[in-house]
Design a protein around this motif. Structure first.
Motif, PDB file in Angstrom:
ATOM      1  N   UNK A 152      17.063  67.350  61.456  1.00 61.37           N
ATOM      2  CA  UNK A 152      15.730  67.608  60.896  1.00 61.37           C
ATOM      3  C   UNK A 152      15.751  67.645  59.363  1.00 61.37           C
ATOM      4  N   UNK A 153      16.852  68.108  58.764  1.00 61.72           N
ATOM      5  CA  UNK A 153      16.963  68.111  57.307  1.00 61.72           C
ATOM      6  C   UNK A 153      17.126  66.678  56.782  1.00 61.72           C
ATOM      7  N   UNK A 154      17.969  65.926  57.446  1.00 57.87           N
ATOM      8  CA  UNK A 154      18.204  64.532  57.044  1.00 57.87           C
ATOM      9  C   UNK A 154      16.909  63.723  57.125  1.00 57.87           C
ATOM     10  N   UNK A 155      16.132  63.938  58.167  1.00 56.55           N
ATOM     11  CA  UNK A 155      14.872  63.201  58.333  1.00 56.55           C
ATOM     12  C   UNK A 155      13.814  63.616  57.310  1.00 56.55           C
ATOM     13  N   UNK A 156      13.812  64.895  56.919  1.00 49.75           N
ATOM     14  CA  UNK A 156      12.822  65.393  55.963  1.00 49.75           C
ATOM     15  C   UNK A 156      13.090  64.886  54.549  1.00 49.75           C
ATOM     16  N   UNK A 157      14.341  64.700  54.209  1.00 51.08           N
ATOM     17  CA  UNK A 157      14.713  64.297  52.846  1.00 51.08           C
ATOM     18  C   UNK A 157      14.143  62.923  52.505  1.00 51.08           C
TER      19      UNK A 157
END
Length: 193
Positions: free
Chosen positions: A144-149
């Protein structure tokens, strides 16, 4: 630059290299205007020697803004002694305060708890690059962090530019016996931060 020290250390270790923090800072400074480099870590107090203390001191004297706090010791439900040292809130506050002064944030962490932080600074018009790894087993970055960045940078791809170069010397008696030839010595004065 906002570096979650424990998280970045674990990611680099999982990939099999140590980070040269001078090369890291200089490399990103060469890419644009680096306003500040923050490094977050918890420190065990009341310890005669802390293995992270030399790194913290070196970073502090070499252009990094150090954010530290003492770890907390507690006993869990099964009676085991545990040490806790989470720096998430300190990092999040600093990112929010700096967001109005920068146009791009580099977040060195794979912690999924930072997804909402990334989303919040993006709403302020700030781009966010997350630096971590998906190539370790297990991956060190939350999906979820990778996708948000706005941009995900694979730590392993940076290794040629930020890894510490270890220099090994031949033992003084290298020609006399072949037990240690070609291997690392016990003491290497070049093996510093």
């Amino acid at each position: 630059m906002f570096i979650d020290g424990a998280n970045l250390y674990a990611a680099a270790r999982a990939l099999g290299f140590d980070i040269d923090y001078k090369r890291l800072r200089d490399g990103f400074a060469a890419e644009g205007r680096l306003v500040r480099s923050f490094y977050y870590t918890a420190l065990v107090e009341d310890q005669e020697y802390s293995p992270i203390r030399p790194l913290v001191d070196w970073l502090d004297y070499n252009g990094y803004t150090m954010v530290t706090k003492p770890t907390k010791e507690f006993t869990d439900a099964s009676g085991r002694r545990k040490i806790k040292g989470n720096m998430d809130i300190e990092l999040a506050i600093d990112v929010m305060e700096m967001a109005e002064h920068v146009d791009h944030i580099l977040l060195f962490s794979g912690d999924g708890d930072f997804r909402r932080l990334v989303e919040a600074v993006q709403r302020k018009g700030v781009r966010v690059s997350v630096i971590s790894t998906v190539r370790s087993q297990p991956p060190m970055v939350a999906d979820e962090l990778r996708r948000q960045a706005d941009n995900f940078i694979e730590l392993q791809d940076l290794a040629p530019n930020i890894a510490r170069v270890h220099h090994h010397r031949e033992p003084m008696n290298a020609g006399q016996d072949n037990v240690h030839q070609g291997g690392p010595t016990l003491y290497d004065p070049d093996d510093r931060m």
